[in-house]
Design a protein around this motif. Structure first.
Motif, mmCIF file in Angstrom:
data_model
loop_
_atom_site.group_PDB
_atom_site.id
_atom_site.type_symbol
_atom_site.label_atom_id
_atom_site.label_comp_id
_atom_site.label_asym_id
_atom_site.label_seq_id
_atom_site.Cartn_x
_atom_site.Cartn_y
_atom_site.Cartn_z
ATOM 1 N N LEU A 69 33.949 -42.118 90.702
ATOM 2 C CA LEU A 69 35.104 -41.987 89.815
ATOM 3 C C LEU A 69 36.007 -43.208 89.824
ATOM 4 C CD1 LEU A 69 36.156 -38.262 90.370
ATOM 5 C CD2 LEU A 69 34.888 -39.246 88.473
ATOM 6 N N ILE A 70 35.566 -44.291 90.439
ATOM 7 C CA ILE A 70 36.392 -45.497 90.485
ATOM 8 C C ILE A 70 36.904 -45.906 89.097
ATOM 9 C CG2 ILE A 70 36.280 -48.005 90.848
ATOM 10 C CD1 ILE A 70 34.725 -47.485 93.402
ATOM 11 N N PRO A 71 36.071 -45.876 88.048
ATOM 12 C CA PRO A 71 36.578 -46.272 86.725
ATOM 13 C C PRO A 71 37.707 -45.382 86.209
ATOM 14 C CG PRO A 71 34.182 -46.304 86.749
ATOM 15 C CD PRO A 71 34.614 -45.645 88.024
ATOM 16 N N VAL A 138 38.069 -39.235 77.099
ATOM 17 C CA VAL A 138 38.118 -40.420 76.232
ATOM 18 C C VAL A 138 38.060 -41.691 77.068
ATOM 19 C CG1 VAL A 138 39.578 -41.710 74.632
ATOM 20 C CG2 VAL A 138 39.319 -39.239 74.363
ATOM 21 N N ALA A 139 38.820 -41.714 78.190
ATOM 22 C CA ALA A 139 38.824 -42.901 79.046
ATOM 23 C C ALA A 139 37.444 -43.148 79.639
ATOM 24 C CB ALA A 139 39.862 -42.729 80.158
ATOM 25 N N PHE A 143 34.962 -46.376 78.907
ATOM 26 C CA PHE A 143 34.373 -47.194 79.968
ATOM 27 C C PHE A 143 32.869 -47.361 79.751
ATOM 28 C CE2 PHE A 143 32.000 -47.341 83.945
ATOM 29 C CZ PHE A 143 32.520 -48.490 84.528
ATOM 30 N N VAL A 144 32.187 -46.264 79.474
ATOM 31 C CA VAL A 144 30.739 -46.323 79.271
ATOM 32 C C VAL A 144 30.395 -47.166 78.053
ATOM 33 C CG1 VAL A 144 28.689 -44.958 78.749
ATOM 34 C CG2 VAL A 144 30.321 -44.144 80.461
ATOM 35 N N THR A 165 36.806 -60.644 83.112
ATOM 36 C CA THR A 165 35.753 -60.660 82.104
ATOM 37 C C THR A 165 36.293 -60.199 80.755
ATOM 38 O OG1 THR A 165 35.047 -58.370 82.503
ATOM 39 C CG2 THR A 165 34.032 -60.093 83.861
ATOM 40 N N LYS A 166 35.571 -60.561 79.710
ATOM 41 C CA LYS A 166 35.964 -60.157 78.351
ATOM 42 C C LYS A 166 35.962 -58.643 78.199
ATOM 43 C CE LYS A 166 34.497 -60.740 73.511
ATOM 44 N NZ LYS A 166 34.072 -59.355 73.268
ATOM 45 N N GLU A 167 34.906 -57.994 78.710
ATOM 46 C CA GLU A 167 34.848 -56.529 78.580
ATOM 47 C C GLU A 167 35.935 -55.847 79.404
ATOM 48 O OE1 GLU A 167 31.566 -57.543 81.644
ATOM 49 O OE2 GLU A 167 32.432 -58.403 79.821
ATOM 50 N N GLY A 168 36.348 -56.520 80.490
ATOM 51 C CA GLY A 168 37.434 -55.974 81.290
ATOM 52 C C GLY A 168 38.741 -55.946 80.527
#
Length: 268
Positions: A69-71, A138-139, A143-144, A165-168
């Motif tokens: 569950l870190i994300p 939704v969150a 993330f996925v 990173t860009k995706e970050g």
């Protein structure tokens, strides 16, 4: 032949019943100052009550940091604010009792459960819990969609990717924008409804309509209030959510006083 003039249309039932006022920045300042006075007056055992919320936050963080569950660590921590109005009901009750010159000690913190409108409070609470659950879904989906299904192996790896990173940065920007929409929805639904149910033992539908009407009639002030609440919650969360023991009771009392400015209580 004289033509009779049509009588002006009567206001709808909803318009007659919604006792909404317009407020100004001075009313926000009043609410914060009055809420702080309440907190300072009743802080003793209520400081202990406020510690409940940091414990909840720490528990959420511990769960999120446990691995898969870190994300969701940041969504859980931020999402606690979506439940804040529900957990503040006890503070609304104590502020109401203090306003009326009644005993406002710790023993009355849960008095709302004995009131006729408690079932309606639970109904509004169910909506807020549903929004919190939807926010987490939704969150997680966001993330996925941006990072893929694999969970970072550690909090360090997660933070590194998040900020370098860009995706970050996409996750930060889009996640905050979506989270803001949820926060606005919660504010519109709860800023008046829950204090109103505590104050007048009304019905959930009427309280929700009044809350949304008050939000719409004072949109700029409500956005400012939301930013104030967000700033105080962020400050209270650093470090380790400990400051929420002060911030959450203060905001609970302040929201009560804001409600008294937003609504003409003589018309409820």
């Amino acid at each position: 032949m004289a033509i009779s003039q049509a009588a002006p249309a009567a206001p709808s039932l909803a318009q007659r019943r919604l006792p909404v006022r317009r407020i100004a920045p001075a009313d926000l300042n009043f609410a914060l100052k009055a809420g702080w006075r309440d907190f300072m007056s009743m802080r003793g055992d209520l400081l202990f009550a406020g510690l409940i919320y940091p414990l909840v936050g720490l528990l959420a963080a511990a769960i999120a940091l446990g691995g898969p569950l870190i994300p969701l660590f940041f969504p859980i921590a931020a999402g606690i604010a979506l439940l804040g109005p529900l957990t503040a009901i006890g503070f609304y009750e104590l502020a109401r009792r203090r306003e009326q010159g009644l005993d406002s000690g710790w023993s009355h913190f849960l008095d709302m459960r004995k009131r006729r409108a408690f079932a309606d409070v639970l109904g509004v609470g169910a909506i807020l819990i549903g929004l919190f659950a939807l926010w987490l879904v939704v969150a997680g989906s966001l993330f996925v969609a941006l990072w893929g299904p694999n969970t970072p192996p550690s909090i360090g790896a997660f933070l590194t990717r998040l900020f370098t990173t860009k995706e970050g940065w996409e996750l930060i920007v889009i996640g905050n924008a979506v989270g803001a929409l949820f926060a606005v929805a919660v504010l519109a639904l709860s800023v008046v409804s829950l204090p109103m149910l505590v104050d007048r033992d009304g019905r959930a539908g009427m309280a929700l309509r009044t809350s949304v009407a008050a939000f719409g009639a004072n949109f700029a002030m409500m956005v400012r209030w939301g930013l104030i609440v967000t700033a105080l919650l962020i400050l209270g969360s650093i470090p380790a959510f400990v400051g929420l023991a002060v911030v959450l009771p203060w905001l609970g009392y302040a929201t009560w006083h804001l409600y008294t400015r937003l609504v003409d209580r003589d018309r409820i």
